[in-house]
Design a protein around this motif. Structure first.
Motif, PDB file in Angstrom:
ATOM      1  N   TRP A  87      -0.365  -4.949  -5.525  1.00  0.00           N
ATOM      2  CA  TRP A  87       1.064  -4.976  -5.259  1.00  0.00           C
ATOM      3  C   TRP A  87       1.207  -4.773  -3.762  1.00  0.00           C
ATOM      4  CZ3 TRP A  87       4.119  -6.475  -9.005  1.00  0.00           C
ATOM      5  CH2 TRP A  87       3.761  -6.247 -10.324  1.00  0.00           C
ATOM      6  N   GLN A  88       2.116  -5.488  -3.121  1.00  0.00           N
ATOM      7  CA  GLN A  88       2.276  -5.350  -1.674  1.00  0.00           C
ATOM      8  C   GLN A  88       3.762  -5.414  -1.323  1.00  0.00           C
ATOM      9  OE1 GLN A  88       0.456  -8.359   1.025  1.00  0.00           O
ATOM     10  NE2 GLN A  88      -0.908  -6.649   1.503  1.00  0.00           N
ATOM     11  N   TRP A  89       4.186  -4.532  -0.408  1.00  0.00           N
ATOM     12  CA  TRP A  89       5.577  -4.494   0.016  1.00  0.00           C
ATOM     13  C   TRP A  89       5.649  -3.922   1.432  1.00  0.00           C
ATOM     14  CZ3 TRP A  89       3.130  -1.149  -3.123  1.00  0.00           C
ATOM     15  CH2 TRP A  89       3.202   0.207  -2.839  1.00  0.00           C
ATOM     16  N   ARG A  90       6.797  -4.075   2.049  1.00  0.00           N
ATOM     17  CA  ARG A  90       6.999  -3.599   3.422  1.00  0.00           C
ATOM     18  C   ARG A  90       7.888  -2.367   3.395  1.00  0.00           C
ATOM     19  NH1 ARG A  90       6.184  -5.342   8.335  1.00  0.00           N
ATOM     20  NH2 ARG A  90       5.435  -7.381   7.704  1.00  0.00           N
ATOM     21  N   GLU A  91       7.477  -1.353   4.163  1.00  0.00           N
ATOM     22  CA  GLU A  91       8.293  -0.152   4.400  1.00  0.00           C
ATOM     23  C   GLU A  91       8.433  -0.003   5.899  1.00  0.00           C
ATOM     24  OE1 GLU A  91       6.833   3.364   2.480  1.00  0.00           O
ATOM     25  OE2 GLU A  91       7.072   2.508   0.482  1.00  0.00           O
ATOM     26  N   GLY A  92       9.568  -0.419   6.422  1.00  0.00           N
ATOM     27  CA  GLY A  92       9.767  -0.388   7.872  1.00  0.00           C
ATOM     28  C   GLY A  92       8.817  -1.365   8.539  1.00  0.00           C
ATOM     29  N   ASP A  93       8.015  -0.875   9.469  1.00  0.00           N
ATOM     30  CA  ASP A  93       7.062  -1.724  10.184  1.00  0.00           C
ATOM     31  C   ASP A  93       5.708  -1.802   9.491  1.00  0.00           C
ATOM     32  OD1 ASP A  93       8.940  -2.158  12.123  1.00  0.00           O
ATOM     33  OD2 ASP A  93       8.205  -0.600  13.474  1.00  0.00           O
ATOM     34  N   LYS A  94       5.534  -1.079   8.390  1.00  0.00           N
ATOM     35  CA  LYS A  94       4.229  -1.027   7.724  1.00  0.00           C
ATOM     36  C   LYS A  94       4.238  -1.832   6.435  1.00  0.00           C
ATOM     37  CE  LYS A  94       3.017   3.460   9.541  1.00  0.00           C
ATOM     38  NZ  LYS A  94       2.496   4.779   9.257  1.00  0.00           N
ATOM     39  N   VAL A  95       3.088  -2.431   6.119  1.00  0.00           N
ATOM     40  CA  VAL A  95       2.885  -3.114   4.843  1.00  0.00           C
ATOM     41  C   VAL A  95       2.085  -2.176   3.954  1.00  0.00           C
ATOM     42  CG1 VAL A  95       1.816  -5.081   3.697  1.00  0.00           C
ATOM     43  CG2 VAL A  95       2.965  -5.398   5.896  1.00  0.00           C
ATOM     44  N   LYS A  96       2.616  -1.879   2.786  1.00  0.00           N
ATOM     45  CA  LYS A  96       1.966  -0.979   1.831  1.00  0.00           C
ATOM     46  C   LYS A  96       1.352  -1.798   0.705  1.00  0.00           C
ATOM     47  CE  LYS A  96       3.643   2.914   3.580  1.00  0.00           C
ATOM     48  NZ  LYS A  96       3.022   4.203   3.686  1.00  0.00           N
ATOM     49  N   SER A  97       0.257  -1.311   0.153  1.00  0.00           N
ATOM     50  CA  SER A  97      -0.415  -1.991  -0.954  1.00  0.00           C
ATOM     51  C   SER A  97      -0.815  -0.970  -2.010  1.00  0.00           C
ATOM     52  CB  SER A  97      -1.688  -2.695  -0.464  1.00  0.00           C
ATOM     53  OG  SER A  97      -1.375  -3.703   0.446  1.00  0.00           O
ATOM     54  N   LYS A  98      -0.869  -1.428  -3.261  1.00  0.00           N
ATOM     55  CA  LYS A  98      -1.367  -0.605  -4.354  1.00  0.00           C
ATOM     56  C   LYS A  98      -2.182  -1.495  -5.278  1.00  0.00           C
ATOM     57  CE  LYS A  98      -0.340   2.574  -7.973  1.00  0.00           C
ATOM     58  NZ  LYS A  98       0.213   3.867  -8.122  1.00  0.00           N
ATOM     59  N   TYR A  99      -3.366  -1.034  -5.624  1.00  0.00           N
ATOM     60  CA  TYR A  99      -4.272  -1.778  -6.485  1.00  0.00           C
ATOM     61  C   TYR A  99      -3.628  -2.066  -7.840  1.00  0.00           C
ATOM     62  CZ  TYR A  99      -8.276  -2.659  -9.509  1.00  0.00           C
ATOM     63  OH  TYR A  99      -9.146  -3.213 -10.420  1.00  0.00           O
ATOM     64  N   LYS A 100      -3.822  -3.285  -8.338  1.00  0.00           N
ATOM     65  CA  LYS A 100      -3.328  -3.643  -9.665  1.00  0.00           C
ATOM     66  C   LYS A 100      -4.489  -3.817 -10.634  1.00  0.00           C
ATOM     67  CE  LYS A 100      -0.530  -6.783 -12.299  1.00  0.00           C
ATOM     68  NZ  LYS A 100       0.228  -7.964 -12.411  1.00  0.00           N
ATOM     69  N   ARG A 101      -5.357  -4.822 -10.369  1.00  0.00           N
ATOM     70  CA  ARG A 101      -6.514  -5.063 -11.238  1.00  0.00           C
ATOM     71  C   ARG A 101      -7.384  -6.144 -10.616  1.00  0.00           C
ATOM     72  NH1 ARG A 101      -6.070  -9.854 -14.085  1.00  0.00           N
ATOM     73  NH2 ARG A 101      -3.977 -10.726 -14.224  1.00  0.00           N
ATOM     74  N   PRO A 102      -8.617  -6.326 -11.136  1.00  0.00           N
ATOM     75  CA  PRO A 102      -9.446  -7.401 -10.616  1.00  0.00           C
ATOM     76  C   PRO A 102      -8.928  -8.768 -11.085  1.00  0.00           C
ATOM     77  CG  PRO A 102     -10.698  -6.003 -12.140  1.00  0.00           C
ATOM     78  CD  PRO A 102      -9.308  -5.476 -12.085  1.00  0.00           C
ATOM     79  N   VAL A 103      -9.229  -9.792 -10.314  1.00  0.00           N
ATOM     80  CA  VAL A 103      -8.884 -11.164 -10.701  1.00  0.00           C
ATOM     81  C   VAL A 103      -9.968 -11.628 -11.665  1.00  0.00           C
ATOM     82  CG1 VAL A 103      -8.571 -13.521  -9.890  1.00  0.00           C
ATOM     83  CG2 VAL A 103      -7.758 -11.615  -8.495  1.00  0.00           C
ATOM     84  N   ASP A 104      -9.551 -12.109 -12.838  1.00  0.00           N
ATOM     85  CA  ASP A 104     -10.529 -12.631 -13.797  1.00  0.00           C
ATOM     86  C   ASP A 104     -11.177 -13.906 -13.237  1.00  0.00           C
ATOM     87  OD1 ASP A 104      -9.934 -10.612 -15.600  1.00  0.00           O
ATOM     88  OD2 ASP A 104      -8.371 -11.821 -16.602  1.00  0.00           O
ATOM     89  N   ALA A 105     -12.409 -14.139 -13.613  1.00  0.00           N
ATOM     90  CA  ALA A 105     -13.153 -15.294 -13.098  1.00  0.00           C
ATOM     91  C   ALA A 105     -12.465 -16.616 -13.466  1.00  0.00           C
ATOM     92  CB  ALA A 105     -14.576 -15.258 -13.634  1.00  0.00           C
ATOM     93  N   ASP A 106     -11.800 -16.679 -14.613  1.00  0.00           N
ATOM     94  CA  ASP A 106     -11.161 -17.919 -15.054  1.00  0.00           C
ATOM     95  C   ASP A 106      -9.742 -18.098 -14.493  1.00  0.00           C
ATOM     96  OD1 ASP A 106     -10.511 -15.726 -16.662  1.00  0.00           O
ATOM     97  OD2 ASP A 106      -9.980 -17.002 -18.358  1.00  0.00           O
ATOM     98  N   GLU A 107      -9.284 -17.174 -13.659  1.00  0.00           N
ATOM     99  CA  GLU A 107      -7.939 -17.304 -13.074  1.00  0.00           C
ATOM    100  C   GLU A 107      -7.987 -18.050 -11.772  1.00  0.00           C
ATOM    101  OE1 GLU A 107      -5.033 -13.962 -13.535  1.00  0.00           O
ATOM    102  OE2 GLU A 107      -6.873 -12.902 -13.969  1.00  0.00           O
TER     103      GLU A 107
END
Length: 107
Positions: A87-107
């Motif tokens: 997950w990624q979003w902007r807070e002011g001048d910073k870009v924040k990220s939070k882990y969601k899950r691995p990408v499956d090989a078939d995606e």
């Protein structure tokens, strides 16, 4: 200050230019005040309409964690030849990220 009359903007309709040219100094000052106030009003209305449109779009996905804002988007990051969703979003001048899950090989 030049003694020549100002050149009107090319995008103004001829009838408006003609009306302004026929107006008195006092009327021109009133028109300028009104035009500025009207422009501010229309800009405010556009911002309000845009924020309402964004609120409608910003429904929280079911899998969105509580500490991630609704405006967050999903991005893929590659780390050591492995791909992960964040997950990624902007807070002011910073870009924040939070882990969601691995990408499956078939995606």
């Amino acid at each position: 200050m030049s003694y020549e009359p100002p050149t009107p903007p090319a995008n103004l309709p001829t009838e408006i230019v003609n009306t302004l040219n026929e107006a008195s100094q006092e009327q021109l000052r009133d028109i300028a005040t009104y035009a500025e106030a009207l422009a501010e009003h229309k800009e405010r209305e556009a911002r309000l309409e845009e924020s309402v449109d964004q609120e409608e779009v910003e429904e929280r996905p079911d899998d969105l964690p509580d500490d991630v804002p609704a405006k967050a988007t999903i991005t893929i990051k590659e780390i050591n030849d492995n791909r992960y969703y964040y997950w990624q979003w902007r807070e002011g001048d910073k870009v924040k990220s939070k882990y969601k899950r691995p990408v499956d090989a078939d995606e």
